[in-house]
Structure formats: structure tokens, C-alpha cells
Scaffold this motif. Structure first.
Motif, PDB file in Angstrom:
ATOM      1  N   ARG A 187       2.885  11.425  -5.869  1.00 22.83           N
ATOM      2  CA  ARG A 187       2.560  10.435  -4.844  1.00 22.83           C
ATOM      3  C   ARG A 187       1.141  10.685  -4.329  1.00 22.83           C
ATOM      4  O   ARG A 187       0.779  11.820  -4.002  1.00 22.83           O
ATOM      5  N   ILE A 188       0.337   9.589  -4.283  1.00 29.46           N
ATOM      6  CA  ILE A 188      -1.051   9.646  -3.802  1.00 29.46           C
ATOM      7  C   ILE A 188      -1.150   8.794  -2.537  1.00 29.46           C
ATOM      8  O   ILE A 188      -0.803   7.607  -2.567  1.00 29.46           O
ATOM      9  N   VAL A 189      -1.594   9.408  -1.433  1.00 30.23           N
ATOM     10  CA  VAL A 189      -1.703   8.701  -0.152  1.00 30.23           C
ATOM     11  C   VAL A 189      -3.142   8.848   0.347  1.00 30.23           C
ATOM     12  O   VAL A 189      -3.692   9.956   0.366  1.00 30.23           O
ATOM     13  N   LEU A 190      -3.765   7.722   0.752  1.00 32.79           N
ATOM     14  CA  LEU A 190      -5.122   7.739   1.316  1.00 32.79           C
ATOM     15  C   LEU A 190      -5.143   6.888   2.571  1.00 32.79           C
ATOM     16  O   LEU A 190      -4.697   5.735   2.558  1.00 32.79           O
ATOM     17  N   GLY A 191      -5.641   7.439   3.658  1.00 30.52           N
ATOM     18  CA  GLY A 191      -5.724   6.685   4.903  1.00 30.52           C
ATOM     19  C   GLY A 191      -6.601   7.412   5.904  1.00 30.52           C
ATOM     20  O   GLY A 191      -7.097   8.521   5.654  1.00 30.52           O
ATOM     21  N   ALA A 192      -6.789   6.792   7.056  1.00 29.57           N
ATOM     22  CA  ALA A 192      -7.635   7.363   8.097  1.00 29.57           C
ATOM     23  C   ALA A 192      -6.892   8.485   8.807  1.00 29.57           C
ATOM     24  O   ALA A 192      -5.744   8.323   9.220  1.00 29.57           O
ATOM     25  N   ALA A 193      -7.570   9.628   8.940  1.00 36.75           N
ATOM     26  CA  ALA A 193      -7.022  10.732   9.728  1.00 36.75           C
ATOM     27  C   ALA A 193      -7.521  10.671  11.162  1.00 36.75           C
ATOM     28  O   ALA A 193      -6.857  11.118  12.082  1.00 36.75           O
ATOM     29  N   SER A 194      -8.710  10.110  11.371  1.00 37.34           N
ATOM     30  CA  SER A 194      -9.296   9.926  12.697  1.00 37.34           C
ATOM     31  C   SER A 194     -10.356   8.850  12.552  1.00 37.34           C
ATOM     32  O   SER A 194     -10.474   8.201  11.503  1.00 37.34           O
ATOM     33  N   ASP A 242       8.605   7.351 -19.500  1.00 36.37           N
ATOM     34  CA  ASP A 242       8.738   7.276 -18.045  1.00 36.37           C
ATOM     35  C   ASP A 242       9.037   8.649 -17.452  1.00 36.37           C
ATOM     36  O   ASP A 242       9.746   8.775 -16.458  1.00 36.37           O
ATOM     37  N   ALA A 243       8.491   9.681 -18.103  1.00 33.33           N
ATOM     38  CA  ALA A 243       8.774  11.041 -17.642  1.00 33.33           C
ATOM     39  C   ALA A 243       8.214  11.297 -16.248  1.00 33.33           C
ATOM     40  O   ALA A 243       8.819  11.988 -15.439  1.00 33.33           O
ATOM     41  N   VAL A 244       7.026  10.726 -15.954  1.00 28.70           N
ATOM     42  CA  VAL A 244       6.399  10.947 -14.651  1.00 28.70           C
ATOM     43  C   VAL A 244       6.049   9.591 -14.055  1.00 28.70           C
ATOM     44  O   VAL A 244       5.447   8.740 -14.724  1.00 28.70           O
ATOM     45  N   ARG A 245       6.430   9.412 -12.793  1.00 28.73           N
ATOM     46  CA  ARG A 245       6.108   8.176 -12.066  1.00 28.73           C
ATOM     47  C   ARG A 245       5.062   8.509 -10.998  1.00 28.73           C
ATOM     48  O   ARG A 245       5.217   9.469 -10.253  1.00 28.73           O
ATOM     49  N   ILE A 246       3.984   7.680 -10.967  1.00 27.55           N
ATOM     50  CA  ILE A 246       2.910   7.902  -9.995  1.00 27.55           C
ATOM     51  C   ILE A 246       2.918   6.750  -8.992  1.00 27.55           C
ATOM     52  O   ILE A 246       2.842   5.576  -9.373  1.00 27.55           O
ATOM     53  N   GLU A 247       3.014   7.105  -7.701  1.00 25.45           N
ATOM     54  CA  GLU A 247       3.009   6.125  -6.625  1.00 25.45           C
ATOM     55  C   GLU A 247       1.696   6.241  -5.849  1.00 25.45           C
ATOM     56  O   GLU A 247       1.222   7.350  -5.588  1.00 25.45           O
ATOM     57  N   VAL A 248       1.134   5.078  -5.472  1.00 23.30           N
ATOM     58  CA  VAL A 248      -0.112   5.048  -4.698  1.00 23.30           C
ATOM     59  C   VAL A 248       0.137   4.300  -3.389  1.00 23.30           C
ATOM     60  O   VAL A 248       0.669   3.194  -3.395  1.00 23.30           O
ATOM     61  N   ASP A 249      -0.229   4.928  -2.287  1.00 24.87           N
ATOM     62  CA  ASP A 249      -0.123   4.299  -0.964  1.00 24.87           C
ATOM     63  C   ASP A 249      -1.487   4.450  -0.278  1.00 24.87           C
ATOM     64  O   ASP A 249      -1.747   5.441   0.398  1.00 24.87           O
ATOM     65  N   ALA A 250      -2.365   3.463  -0.482  1.00 29.04           N
ATOM     66  CA  ALA A 250      -3.710   3.513   0.098  1.00 29.04           C
ATOM     67  C   ALA A 250      -3.812   2.497   1.227  1.00 29.04           C
ATOM     68  O   ALA A 250      -3.410   1.340   1.073  1.00 29.04           O
ATOM     69  N   GLU A 251      -4.316   2.945   2.355  1.00 27.22           N
ATOM     70  CA  GLU A 251      -4.468   2.077   3.522  1.00 27.22           C
ATOM     71  C   GLU A 251      -5.446   0.930   3.227  1.00 27.22           C
ATOM     72  O   GLU A 251      -6.518   1.148   2.657  1.00 27.22           O
ATOM     73  N   ALA A 252      -5.046  -0.287   3.582  1.00 31.65           N
ATOM     74  CA  ALA A 252      -5.889  -1.449   3.311  1.00 31.65           C
ATOM     75  C   ALA A 252      -7.180  -1.380   4.125  1.00 31.65           C
ATOM     76  O   ALA A 252      -7.185  -0.935   5.272  1.00 31.65           O
TER      77      ALA A 252
END
Length: 596
Positions: free
Chosen positions: A512-519, A465-475
Motif C-alpha cells: 500500500r502506497i499513501v501520499l498526503g499532507a502531513a502539515s 496476482d501474487a502481489v496487489r499494489i494499492e495507491v491512496d494519493a491525496e487529490a
């Protein structure tokens, strides 16, 4: 869709024909009622104005009497005995007044029609000070309860002016509210009508009907704005006695005598004839509707439902297998009969085309079976192709692993190890794309894709558990397969870079990985860590690592731009178009942004 029987449809058509007539009747009724309401409101205001003139007449009479008293010699001289005799003999001729008093400048009763009040101090009464300041004009006071008799009265006061025009005292009297009520009662209010007179504070001094309930009480707070209004008006209210009335009112500030006056006309009396006429009209309309509906029903049964039932029976028999059934109707007899004749013709054509239909159905079944076979074959081929691609990736990874063990040079071993890791990451991207797009090749769900990819990266490259990866992708964000490949490889490269370099001095870290609309036309991808951060900006500007070249290639496939932020930590921000179909590009390579 509303489901109606044939008879109900006929009745509905009849009702639709009657609707315009009903609309005209309703409109006329509404217009008459509105005009009547306007007339009643105008009448209520006119009645209130008439009551205001009546009160002005009464107070004008009182004004004349008080001026005559103030001018009497015994009053001018403040002759106590002569003044008292004068007022005592005068009082019986003035039943509207409860008592008459002459006050000196200190507010003490010097003489009056009631000897028991002599010496009484009335300087605290507002009407006394107002009279001294009013320059010889009549002052109509506020509702008062007499200190001597306990009667409910309306004070009236007038300054006694000397020859020099300066006040020498005050002549004061009180209008008997019982007398006032009896006088107003002679006006013969309309049935269930009302009349309310209140002082400037909204305390009722006269009320019809039920004066015994309301005289001396304050007008409810909800109606107090009418007392202080800036203009006469009308309003429909439920009065305190529970009767609905159209009320016309004169605010206290606009009344000639400084009193609030309102008159009410009972709504039942004003609209009673209209309501009766409306009920009669409604009864006649309902009777006409019932008669029209009955006739429509009867004629519909005889002229429409019978032939339609005959056609329906023939259809039911045909559905049950009776191929010889016919309606035997003639198109010359009417539209419904023409429908029956058409049904007969259709039955003939249907029987003739039975064999052609059977042949067509057999051909369709064969086509469907072939399509299903081809679909199964394509699925098998796709699985086999994916399996062979994965085997190729594994073979390449094994070859690189063998080469790593044979190479002694540390730099060469590091380069081969990095190539092995990239081969493994490409295999992970391929597997996720195959799993997500196996049923729909047009687009893939970004949230599911990134979630699966990061899980595979954790299993393949993270120890414990040395590295934790979080994903937050817009539905709801969808990518084309080409975009998915480029985006997956770019995310994999950035994540692997963070795993290897961001947490060298720490035991644990978070990516942390984040994907969403910028415009409306762009998506934003953020890959950030809480590690030690990149080197100084100068070092990044001159870096020429293979990882950065790969990132630059992925960015060109996405038609995107990259910015790097930090320390603390490192934050990669990628902007790229939503609808671009990513794929190989032949344009010259863009300048490197920084080393990875």
C-alpha cells in the motif's frame, strides 16, 4: 454587470438622488413608531397596575366585611341560630358575595346565609386550611365551582380568632364572578382593549371582552410564564380572541391580592393614526418619485438620448463599412457633443493608420506561425529524446541480461540482476514523468503519477496476482519534476524490495502506497506491506546494502527523513518539504538507516 439603457441610467441617477430623502423619511417613521411602541407598552403596564389597585380595593372591602363578621358576638359564640339569622339578614346588603358561611375547626359549616349548606364539609378546600394558617389575614382562594349552586366563584376566607389569638373557626364567602365582571366592565376599556384577571394557577376569573367564553378556562400554556414571571412587563401578542394587542401584565406573585392581571391595548388602535400618516407620506413620496422619474425621462430623451443616438448611428454606419460617416458635432456644445467630435477625430486617425494595422497584423500572424512551428519542433524533439532515453535504458537492460547469462558466480549474478531491475525501474519512472509532464513542465499531479508508476511496476515485476499494489494519493498534491524523479525512484526501490523479500513464505500479499499532507509545509509518503517484516532492529542498524544507499540518496534529494516500522509487516514513512526543488546534491552522505 447590470445592463441599462441610457434613459434607464438617467432614471437610476434620479432615484439615487432621492434615496437619501427616502432614507430620512424611513428613519423618522421608524423612530416615531419605536417611540409610540414604548409609550404604548408603558401605558399597558400602567393600566394593568391600575386594575391591580382596583382589585386590591375590592378585596380590601371584602377583608373589612369578613373581619366585622368574625368579630360579631353570635359568630364568636358559634350561636347557630343567632349566627344564621345574622348572616341571612346581612346577605342582601352584600350582592358581591354569593353566600357566607361559618366553619368550625373541622371544616364543617356551622351556620351561614344559605341554610341548605349547614353541615357541609369544606375541609378539603385549600382556602380553609390556608385561612387557619394565615393568622387572621384574608385569603384569596382559587377559581372554584360551588358544590351547592354550581356558580363560578372566587373564594375568600378569614380565620375567626378567639380572645387568645388562636383560630376558632373560619368565616368563608365567595365573590360572585358575574358581579366582578360587571364591576370591571364599568371601567370603560379602550376600544378593542382587554382585561384579564386570573387566579394564581392561571385560571381566568374575569375577562373583557367575551367573559362568557373565557371565565373558568386556563390561560394558554404559551402565556403561563407571564402568570409566574418575576416582574411586571409588556409583550405584543395575538390574544385568544384573535386581536393583536400590546399586553401589560402583573404576575400573580407580585400582585397585592395574589391574582394575575393583564390589560391589552389593541395594536390597531395604538398605531392606527401612525399607519394612516405613514400611508399619506408614502403616497406623497410615490407621487414625487413618479414626477421626478417622468421629468428625468423626458429631459433624458431630449437632452441626452438624442445626441447619444446620433453617435450610435454613426458607429453602426462605420461598422457597416461607411468610412466617410461623421457626427459633425462640436465640442463647444456640451460633453456628449465633445464625445461626438472625438469620434470624428478618431475616425480620421483610424483611416490613416489602416495600413500600419494591416502590416502589424501580418507580422503577428507570421510570429504566431513561427511559434507554432517551434512548438511542434520542440514536441518532436521531446518525443525523440524520450524515445532515445528509453532505447538507452533498454540497451543497458539487454547488456546486463547478457552479462547475467555469462556470469557463473551466484553473488555476481544477483548483483547484475538487481542492477538490471533498477535500470528497468528507472525507465518506468522516466516514462511516467514524460507522459504526465509533456504538456506542462512546471509540476505534475502526484496521484496520476503514482498510479501510472505502480501499474507499470505490476506489469514489469509481478507474476499473475501474487502481489496487489494499492495507491491512496491525496487529490491536488503537485510535485516538481525534480521531486517526481526522486520520489518515483524511492517508491520503486521500496516496492521492488517488498515484492522480492516481504512475501517469501506466502502466495499473495498487498503493498500500500499513501501520499498526503502531513502539515502545511510537509508531505508524508507511506509504503507498507503485510509481509513477514524486516529483520531485528540490530540487523537493520548495521546493514550496508546498495538499496539502502540508493534510498539515502533519494532522501537527500527530497530533503526528507525516513522511519521504518514493523513487524508485523513493514512500514516506511518518509516526510519531505512540499516546495523543495529536488535534484542532485553534493553534501556528504548521511548515515544509512537500514538495509533494503
Amino acid at each position: 454587470m447590470v445592463r441599462l439603457s441610457l434613459a434607464q441610467r438617467i432614471v437610476a441617477i434620479t432615484a439615487a438622488a432621492l434615496l437619501p430623502i427616502l432614507g430620512v423619511l424611513v428613519y423618522n417613521e421608524a423612530a416615531l413608531r419605536q417611540n409610540r411602541g414604548t409609550e404604548i407598552r408603558a401605558l399597558a403596564i400602567a393600566t394593568a397596575e391600575q386594575a391591580a389597585r382596583e382589585m386590591e380595593r375590592l378585596t380590601s372591602g371584602a377583608d373589612g366585611i369578613l373581619h366585622a363578621m368574625a368579630a360579631a358576638p353570635v359568630v364568636q359564640r358559634f350561636d347557630i341560630e343567632g349566627c344564621s339569622n345574622f348572616l341571612v339578614h346581612l346577605a342582601p346588603a352584600l350582592p358581591q358575595f354569593t353566600r357566607i358561611s361559618i366553619l368550625d375547626l373541622e371544616g364543617t359549616v356551622v351556620c351561614g346565609s344559605d341554610p341548605t349548606a349547614q353541615g357541609l364539609d369544606l375541609s378539603d378546600r385549600p382556602y380553609f386550611t390556608e385561612a387557619l394558617a394565615n393568622g387572621g389575614r384574608l385569603v384569596v382562594g382559587e377559581y372554584t365551582v360551588s358544590r351547592v349552586t354550581g356558580d363560578k366563584v372566587l373564594p375568600l376566607a378569614l380565620a375567626i380568632l378567639g380572645a387568645d389569638g388562636q383560630p376558632r373557626g373560619v368565616v368563608a364567602t365567595s365573590m360572585d364572578l358575574d358581579w366582578l365582571g360587571a364591576t370591571l366592565r364599568e371601567r370603560q376599556l379602550a376600544r378593542n382593549g382587554s382585561l384579564t384577571i386570573a387566579d394564581r394557577n392561571g385560571v381566568i376569573i374575569a375577562r373583557e371582552p367575551f367573559p362568557e367564553r373565557f371565565v373558568g378556562t386556563a390561560i394558554p400554556e404559551a402565556f403561563q410564564p407571564l402568570v409566574r414571571a418575576g416582574a411586571p412587563g409588556s409583550i405584543e401578542v395575538t390574544s385568544q380572541d384573535g386581536t393583536q394587542r400590546i399586553l401589560g401584565y402583573i404576575p400573580a406573585g407580585l400582585s397585592p391580592v395574589g391574582l394575575y392581571i393583564s390589560t391589552g391595548i389593541a395594536r390597531e388602535e395604538a398605531f392606527g393614526p401612525f399607519d394612516a400618516a405613514a400611508r399619506r407620506t408614502l403616497a406623497l413620496v410615490l407621487a414625487a418619485v413618479i414626477v421626478a422619474g417622468g421629468l428625468s425621462w423626458f429631459l433624458g430623451q431630449r437632452l441626452v438620448r438624442g445626441p447619444v443616438s446620433q453617435i450610435a448611428s454613426a458607429l453602426a454606419a462605420r461598422r457597416a463599412g461607411d468610412e466617410a460617416i461623421r457626427t459633425n458635432m462640436c465640442s463647444r456644445d456640451g460633453e456628449i457633443e465633445a464625445l461626438g467630435a472625438t469620434f470624428d477625430s478618431y475616425m480620421d486617425e483610424l483611416n490613416t493608420s489602416r495600413e500600419e494595422r494591416d502590416r502589424a497584423e501580418a507580422a503577428l500572424r507570421a510570429t504566431a506561425a513561427e511559434k507554432e512551428r517551434l512548438a511542434d519542433r520542440n514536441e518532436l524533439l521531446a518525443r525523440e529524446m524520450s524515445h532515445r532515453v528509453m532505447n538507452s535504458f533498454q540497451l543497458m537492460e539487454s547488456i546486463f541480461a547478457l552479462q547475467t547469462r555469462r556470469v557463473a558466480d551466484p553473488l555476481a549474478r544477483r548483483i547484475i540482476t538487481e542492477a538490471e531491475e533498477r535500470i528497468r525501474s528507472m525507465a518506468l519512472v522516466h516514462r511516467q514523468l514524460f507522459q504526465i509532464t509533456r504538456d506542462e513542465m512546471q509540476e505534475l499531479d502526484a496521484a496520476a503519477y503514482l498510479g501510472g508508476l505502480t501499474r507499470d511496476l505490476v506489469l514489469a515485476f509481478v507474476k499473475g496476482d501474487a502481489v496487489r499494489i494499492e495507491v491512496d494519493a491525496e487529490a491536488g498534491v503537485a510535485l516538481s519534476p525534480g521531486q517526481g524523479i526522486a520520489l518515483g525512484l524511492l517508491v520503486t526501490e521500496l516496492v521492488l524490495n517488498a515484492i522480492k523479500h516481504a512475501f517469501k513464505a506466502r502466495d499473495q500479499g498487498t503493498i500500500r502506497i499513501v501520499l498526503g499532507a502531513a502539515s502545511s509545509s510537509q508531505l508524508r509518503l507511506i509504503v507498507e506491506d503485510d509481509g513477514t517484516g524486516l529483520p531485528a532492529a540490530e540487523a537493520r542498524a548495521t546493514a550496508t546494502g546498495v538499496g539502502m544507499k540508493l534510498l539515502d540518496g533519494f532522501l537527500r534529494q527530497l530533503e526528507g527523513t525516513l522511519t521504518v516500522e514493523g513487524p508485523p509487516g513493514t512500514r516506511f514513512v518518509v516526510l519531505f518539504p512540499i516546495s523543495v526543488q529536488a535534484g542532485p546534491r553534493t553534501e556528504p552522505e548521511a548515515p544509512l538507516i537500514g538495509a533494503v
